[in-house]
Design an enzyme around this catalytic site. Structure first.
Site, PDB file in Angstrom:
ATOM      1  N   LYS A 144      18.615  59.459  57.718  1.00 43.33           N
ATOM      2  CA  LYS A 144      17.846  60.320  57.637  1.00 43.33           C
ATOM      3  C   LYS A 144      17.654  61.147  58.911  1.00 43.33           C
ATOM      4  O   LYS A 144      18.400  61.071  59.879  1.00 43.33           O
ATOM      5  CB  LYS A 144      16.386  59.566  57.528  1.00 43.33           C
ATOM      6  CG  LYS A 144      16.223  58.796  56.139  1.00 43.33           C
ATOM      7  CD  LYS A 144      16.489  59.595  54.817  1.00 43.33           C
ATOM      8  CE  LYS A 144      15.349  60.325  54.490  1.00 43.33           C
ATOM      9  NZ  LYS A 144      15.600  61.187  53.496  1.00 43.33           N
ATOM     10  N   HIS A 194      19.463  67.780  55.052  1.00 48.24           N
ATOM     11  CA  HIS A 194      18.482  68.451  54.042  1.00 48.24           C
ATOM     12  C   HIS A 194      18.276  70.008  54.603  1.00 48.24           C
ATOM     13  O   HIS A 194      17.057  70.275  54.981  1.00 48.24           O
ATOM     14  CB  HIS A 194      17.447  67.684  53.876  1.00 48.24           C
ATOM     15  CG  HIS A 194      17.707  66.534  53.189  1.00 48.24           C
ATOM     16  ND1 HIS A 194      18.124  66.550  51.737  1.00 48.24           N
ATOM     17  CD2 HIS A 194      17.271  65.311  53.155  1.00 48.24           C
ATOM     18  CE1 HIS A 194      18.419  65.368  51.516  1.00 48.24           C
ATOM     19  NE2 HIS A 194      17.683  64.423  52.210  1.00 48.24           N
TER      20      HIS A 194
HETATM   21  N1  LIG Z   1      13.209  61.094  46.979  1.00 49.66           N
HETATM   22  C1  LIG Z   1      14.242  60.509  47.205  1.00 49.66           C
HETATM   23  O1  LIG Z   1      14.164  59.363  48.036  1.00 49.66           O
HETATM   24  C2  LIG Z   1      15.789  60.599  46.714  1.00 49.66           C
HETATM   25  C3  LIG Z   1      16.549  60.061  46.781  1.00 49.66           C
HETATM   26  C4  LIG Z   1      17.955  60.618  46.191  1.00 49.66           C
HETATM   27  C5  LIG Z   1      17.983  61.663  45.746  1.00 49.66           C
HETATM   28  N2  LIG Z   1      16.785  62.622  45.495  1.00 49.66           N
HETATM   29  C6  LIG Z   1      16.991  63.900  45.107  1.00 49.66           C
HETATM   30  O2  LIG Z   1      16.961  63.763  43.707  1.00 49.66           O
HETATM   31  C7  LIG Z   1      17.805  64.794  43.309  1.00 49.66           C
HETATM   32  C8  LIG Z   1      18.676  64.421  42.190  1.00 49.66           C
HETATM   33  O3  LIG Z   1      19.719  63.658  42.760  1.00 49.66           O
HETATM   34  P1  LIG Z   1      20.861  63.252  41.819  1.00 49.66           P
HETATM   35  O4  LIG Z   1      21.904  62.402  42.772  1.00 49.66           O
HETATM   36  O5  LIG Z   1      20.337  62.194  40.901  1.00 49.66           O
HETATM   37  O6  LIG Z   1      21.510  64.533  41.093  1.00 49.66           O
HETATM   38  P2  LIG Z   1      22.361  64.392  39.872  1.00 49.66           P
HETATM   39  O7  LIG Z   1      23.034  65.780  39.968  1.00 49.66           O
HETATM   40  O8  LIG Z   1      23.155  63.132  39.596  1.00 49.66           O
HETATM   41  O9  LIG Z   1      21.460  64.788  38.782  1.00 49.66           O
HETATM   42  C9  LIG Z   1      20.654  65.649  38.307  1.00 49.66           C
HETATM   43  C10 LIG Z   1      20.285  65.680  36.950  1.00 49.66           C
HETATM   44  O10 LIG Z   1      19.373  66.849  36.683  1.00 49.66           O
HETATM   45  C11 LIG Z   1      19.777  67.667  35.335  1.00 49.66           C
HETATM   46  N3  LIG Z   1      19.212  68.966  35.781  1.00 49.66           N
HETATM   47  C12 LIG Z   1      19.317  69.916  36.658  1.00 49.66           C
HETATM   48  N4  LIG Z   1      18.942  70.919  36.443  1.00 49.66           N
HETATM   49  C13 LIG Z   1      17.643  70.687  35.467  1.00 49.66           C
HETATM   50  C14 LIG Z   1      16.757  71.396  34.568  1.00 49.66           C
HETATM   51  N5  LIG Z   1      16.453  72.562  34.957  1.00 49.66           N
HETATM   52  N6  LIG Z   1      16.167  70.907  33.586  1.00 49.66           N
HETATM   53  C15 LIG Z   1      16.620  69.503  33.273  1.00 49.66           C
HETATM   54  N7  LIG Z   1      17.433  68.723  33.886  1.00 49.66           N
HETATM   55  C16 LIG Z   1      18.015  69.298  34.960  1.00 49.66           C
HETATM   56  C17 LIG Z   1      21.161  67.572  35.754  1.00 49.66           C
HETATM   57  O11 LIG Z   1      21.754  67.853  34.524  1.00 49.66           O
HETATM   58  C18 LIG Z   1      21.648  66.128  36.150  1.00 49.66           C
HETATM   59  O12 LIG Z   1      21.490  65.176  35.035  1.00 49.66           O
HETATM   60  C19 LIG Z   1      18.393  65.630  44.292  1.00 49.66           C
HETATM   61  O13 LIG Z   1      17.442  66.732  44.640  1.00 49.66           O
HETATM   62  C20 LIG Z   1      18.210  64.555  45.475  1.00 49.66           C
HETATM   63  O14 LIG Z   1      17.945  65.129  46.817  1.00 49.66           O
HETATM   64  C21 LIG Z   1      15.713  61.957  46.040  1.00 49.66           C
HETATM   65  N1  LIG Z   2      15.819  67.291  47.204  1.00 50.38           N
HETATM   66  C1  LIG Z   2      15.339  67.179  48.350  1.00 50.38           C
HETATM   67  C2  LIG Z   2      15.717  66.071  49.343  1.00 50.38           C
HETATM   68  C3  LIG Z   2      14.935  65.153  48.659  1.00 50.38           C
HETATM   69  C4  LIG Z   2      15.047  63.697  49.635  1.00 50.38           C
HETATM   70  C5  LIG Z   2      16.367  63.098  49.647  1.00 50.38           C
HETATM   71  N2  LIG Z   2      16.488  61.678  49.937  1.00 50.38           N
HETATM   72  C6  LIG Z   2      17.424  60.836  49.698  1.00 50.38           C
HETATM   73  C7  LIG Z   2      18.942  61.579  50.004  1.00 50.38           C
HETATM   74  C8  LIG Z   2      19.919  60.383  49.138  1.00 50.38           C
HETATM   75  C9  LIG Z   2      20.923  61.219  48.482  1.00 50.38           C
HETATM   76  O1  LIG Z   2      20.753  62.254  47.868  1.00 50.38           O
HETATM   77  O2  LIG Z   2      21.709  60.385  47.844  1.00 50.38           O
HETATM   78  C10 LIG Z   2      17.225  59.555  50.570  1.00 50.38           C
HETATM   79  O3  LIG Z   2      17.690  58.410  49.981  1.00 50.38           O
HETATM   80  O4  LIG Z   2      16.737  59.478  51.566  1.00 50.38           O
HETATM   81  C11 LIG Z   2      16.388  68.141  49.445  1.00 50.38           C
HETATM   82  O5  LIG Z   2      17.400  68.444  48.796  1.00 50.38           O
HETATM   83  O6  LIG Z   2      15.982  68.755  50.316  1.00 50.38           O
END
Ligand SMILES: NC(=O)c1ccc[n+]([C@@H]2O[C@H](COP(=O)([O-])OP(=O)(O)OC[C@H]3O[C@@H](n4cnc5c(N)ncnc54)[C@H](O)[C@@H]3O)[C@@H](O)[C@H]2O)c1
Ligand SMILES: N[C@@H](CCCCN[C@@H](CCC(=O)O)C(=O)O)C(=O)O
Length: 769
Positions: A82, A101
């Protein structure tokens, strides 16, 4: 001679984000890297990490103190997950592997990126380490969706079981079985299951979310799985309003229409929990544009304002997988391992060269990216309709959608929507009207912060305004704060003259000049008559000059620009001036009094202000001087009914002992709150922009300006607050000598001796909150 392959030095830094327990490298992965050869691994000690320091030491890593990466050898690759410690803009000379990010124009992206470029360092962003097919080599997504959905279902359960109660702090779980068992128990107690929609269900986060929902026993017909096909027609979607829990897991890569609007939220709906796993909080295209902050594990849910009384709570925690720190870190580190093994060839290995090229492109893009800021100011005079302004903001939101620059558009939309949300909280307009300010403003340390303030001013707002500009429009406020009166001062003695003015709580020197006048006694060789004549002429010229300058300074548009004038001096010059024909009649009429002062210059000015008290007693400056003089008098008389020092003042304020809280308007002190392992909060105060203090190794939970906190907090404890300036000698002494914070007490505290613990520096007093 056989060539020795250079060693790759990985330096696992301590995570400083509050409540982060994960690690980018697990002991198992470190062991594998070391066994492979060509690696040296240094690990910073870290209490909150799920893996103990000893586990790393046992596999051959070198343990060093936390936060020592800044002094790491130049070739060390600083590895973490982070963000780096906050409030630090120092350049970064090392190569870093982390989630930064900052590649999608998130809030503050340039600040983050420019630290690397300024230090000639390099960022390999973990989110963009991709294989030849464009797939990420390691990701936390599955566990993010899994834990995010857990918070969502759990929050819904809490709403059913304890309506209106604050959602408890979310704690990490030792394993997923315990997490599922806890939720299952609550669902069983409720006896029914929520309807859950997972958006982006085909992705990593989405599949994790679906997995959790299924494992808690929620029936399949209650689970809606949406992805690209279902959203192709473009939002907003009523279907989201018809479920109980909405879990957003999409990967946002371009502009899309919002999934949800405020209008929907205000209308009839089933929805009561949103978990925005995607967390594109500050992304210009966030499809859930109804909030603007990330939530935290101890304050996981945000109450979303709605005209519909049914509660709607939103979770936007941006490091969800840390709820299952062991499983998520183990899986992530193992996925990353093959890529780490290519580090020795990073100059040619595609996964690393692509990441480097991307970093360089992003750095180059900073030069052309728009950096316009948009600050919205709204003033509402008494009688103005709140609904009318909300409607006006809706129209402005519509127009802002056309702003060309992504960043400016996003910032404007965020400001307008936040203002609307704030305005909706008012059921009626306060009698004096309202002032509202919102937008991303520079904080002075190179960062930006969303400012969103609204208040009813002390006097009625004169005109209703709406401004969207690069600066907040503060004139309506400044006008109100201005004392209606301005009093001029002329301090004149045989050495020179000083012109000053007192307005509100400010004392300003307008002009001064010195003069060299002949003494009264006779100089050798000159006839006494001639000498007297010369002397008179010089004095006359001096009075003329004083009078002319007075006209220049105190007459504008043909009339006097002061409400009154005080003539002060140590000799009879002031009386001569008053009687002189040279002195403008319009000014002579304004003279409140002439006073004898012992000094000229600024000291004489201060003395004149004191001696003019009967005439200017109602002016803020005088009231301020009286307040601080009274405060110092209490200290001198050792009454025990005053307090100073940050820690003591805050503590006595909390106890309700402070009657009048005195705060220097420029108090540049930060309030840091630390959290102990047992959950107790401890507070420390440090100079703003200084490094966070060490608090016996406790985790820093939050940091903010002490003055901002006091402005809110004093009300809760029945204290009146007086903001003072340092424009009087007393104010300077209070600001510089006592640190700018103190209070007059209702009673003498038994356990405090105010004088004994003050050391003239920022207090590091700590206490349980
Ligand atoms: N909050 C947290 O702790 C945390 C942790 C990890 C990842 N994230 C965030 O989660 C998000 C997703 O990450 P991921 O690794 O699962 O991505 P990913 O690419 O594996 O999955 C994304 C999914 O969203 C779908 N998608 C994209 N645009 C769309 C739309 N307009 N309508 C419907 N579906 C749509 C895609 O088809 C795909 O299936 C990222 O922005 C990442 O930063 C947050
Ligand atoms: N979608 C946001 C970030 C959300 C926070 C994601 N944090 C995750 C990142 C891990 C991952 O993407 O695999 C976390 O696990 O801390 C952006 O893109 O700015």
């Amino acid at each position: 001679m056989p060539s020795v392959a250079p060693t790759t030095h990985l330096w696992l830094r301590e995570e400083t984000k509050p409540m982060e327990h994960r690690a980018a490298l697990s002991p198992e992965v470190c062991q594998k890297l070391l066994a492979h050869g060509g690696f040296e691994i240094t690990v910073e000690a870290c209490e909150s990490r799920i893996f103990k320091d000893a586990e790393y030491a046992d596999v051959g890593c070198t343990i060093v103190p936390g936060d020592s990466w800044r002094k790491a050898p130049a070739d060390a690759i600083i590895t973490g997950l982070k963000e780096l410690p906050e409030n630090d803009q120092t350049p970064l000379p090392h190569t870093h592997i982390m989630f930064a990010h900052c590649y999608k124009q998130q809030g503050g992206w340039k600040d983050v990126l420019s630290r690397f470029s300024n230090g000639k360092g390099l960022l390999y962003d973990l989110e963009f380490l991709q294989d030849d097919n464009g797939r990420r080599v390691a990701a936390f997504g599955f566990y993010a969706g899994f834990t995010g959905a857990a918070v969502g279902v759990d929050a819904w359960c809490e709403q059913q079981l304890h309506p209106g109660a604050k959602y408890p702090t979310v704690k990490p779980y030792p394993n997923e079985d315990e997490l599922i068992a806890a939720i299952k128990a609550k669902l069983a107690a409720i006896g029914k299951a929520p309807k859950v929609m997972v958006m982006g269900a085909l992705g990593r986060c989405g599949s994790g979310a679906v997995s959790l929902v299924r494992k808690t026993g929620i029936p399949e017909e209650n689970i809606l799985q949406w992805d690209m096909a279902e959203t192709a027609r473009g939002g907003p979607f009523q279907e989201i309003m018809d479920v109980d829990v909405f879990v957003n897991c999409i990967y946002l890569s371009s502009k899309i229409p919002p999934f949800i609007t405020q209008e929907q939220i205000d209308s009839d709906r089933q929805l009561s929990v949103i978990v925005d796993v995607s967390c594109d909080t500050t992304n210009p295209f966030n499809p859930i544009p109804i909030y603007s902050v990330n939530t935290t594990f101890d304050n996981a849910l945000l109450d979303i304002a709605s005209k519909n009384p049914k509660p709607l709570q939103l979770c936007s925690i941006d490091h969800l997988p840390t709820m299952l720190p062991r499983e998520s870190s183990n899986q992530f580190a193992l996925d990353l391992l093959p890529t780490l093994l290519q580090l020795s060839d990073r100059a040619t290995a595609p996964v690393w060269t692509r990441a480097k090229k991307l970093y360089e492109d992003k750095v180059a893009s900073m030069a052309t990216a728009d950096s316009g800021t948009t600050l919205v100011s709204v003033a509402m005079r008494p009688g103005k309709q709140i609904a009318q302004v909300i409607q006006q903001l809706t129209e402005e939101i519509g127009k802002a959608g056309n702003i060309k620059s992504r960043v400016t558009r996003h910032e404007t939309l965020t400001a307008l929507m936040s203002l609307q949300q704030r305005l909706r909280q008012y059921t009626h307009l306060p009698p004096n009207g309202l002032l509202l300010y919102c937008g991303y403003a520079a904080t002075g340390d190179g960062r930006q912060r969303l400012v969103n303030v609204s208040f009813s001013p002390p006097k009625p707002v004169a005109d209703s305004i709406y401004y969207c500009a690069s600066k907040f429009v503060l004139e309506p406020l400044a006008k109100m704060l201005e004392d209606d009166r301005r009093v001029g001062f002329i301090i004149m003695d045989g050495k020179g003259c000083l012109y000053g003015a007192v307005t509100g709580n400010s004392r300003t020197v307008l002009h001064s000049f010195s003069v060299s006048l002949p003494k009264k006694h006779r100089r050798g060789g000159q006839s006494s008559v001639r000498f007297a004549h010369l002397r008179e002429e010089k004095r006359h010229n001096y009075v003329r000059k004083v009078a002319e300058k007075a006209t220049q300074l105190f007459i504008s548009n043909n009339m006097s620009n002061v409400a009154g004038l005080v003539l002060a001096g140590s000799a009879d010059f002031k009386d001569v001036l008053l009687k002189s024909d040279l002195f403008d009649k319009r000014l002579a009429e304004k003279v409140l009094q002439t006073v004898d002062v012992a000094y000229g210059g600024e000291n004489g000015f201060d003395q004149a202000i004191t001696l003019s008290r009967p005439f200017i007693a109602d002016m803020k400056l005088v009231q301020e001087r009286d307040l601080i003089s009274g405060y110092f008098d209490n200290i001198a008389r050792d009454t025990g009914k005053v307090v100073y020092g940050y820690g003591d003042t805050v503590e006595l304020l909390r106890e309700g002992a402070v009657e009048t809280l005195i705060v220097w308007g420029n108090l540049d002190i930060d309030r840091c709150v630390f959290r102990s392992a047992e959950g107790a909060a401890v507070e420390r105060h440090v100079a703003a922009r200084a490094a966070p203090p060490d608090c016996d190794g406790l985790e820093l939970e939050s940091r903010g300006r002490l003055i901002e906190w006091l402005l809110e907090e004093h009300r809760k404890h029945g204290a009146s607050l007086r903001l003072v300036s340092d424009s009087t000698p007393e104010g300077t002494q209070f600001a510089q000598g006592l640190g700018g914070l103190g209070g007059m007490l209702r009673w003498k505290p038994t356990r405090y001796d105010a004088e004994s613990d003050y050391d003239g520096h920022c207090s590091d007093d700590s206490f349980d909150l």
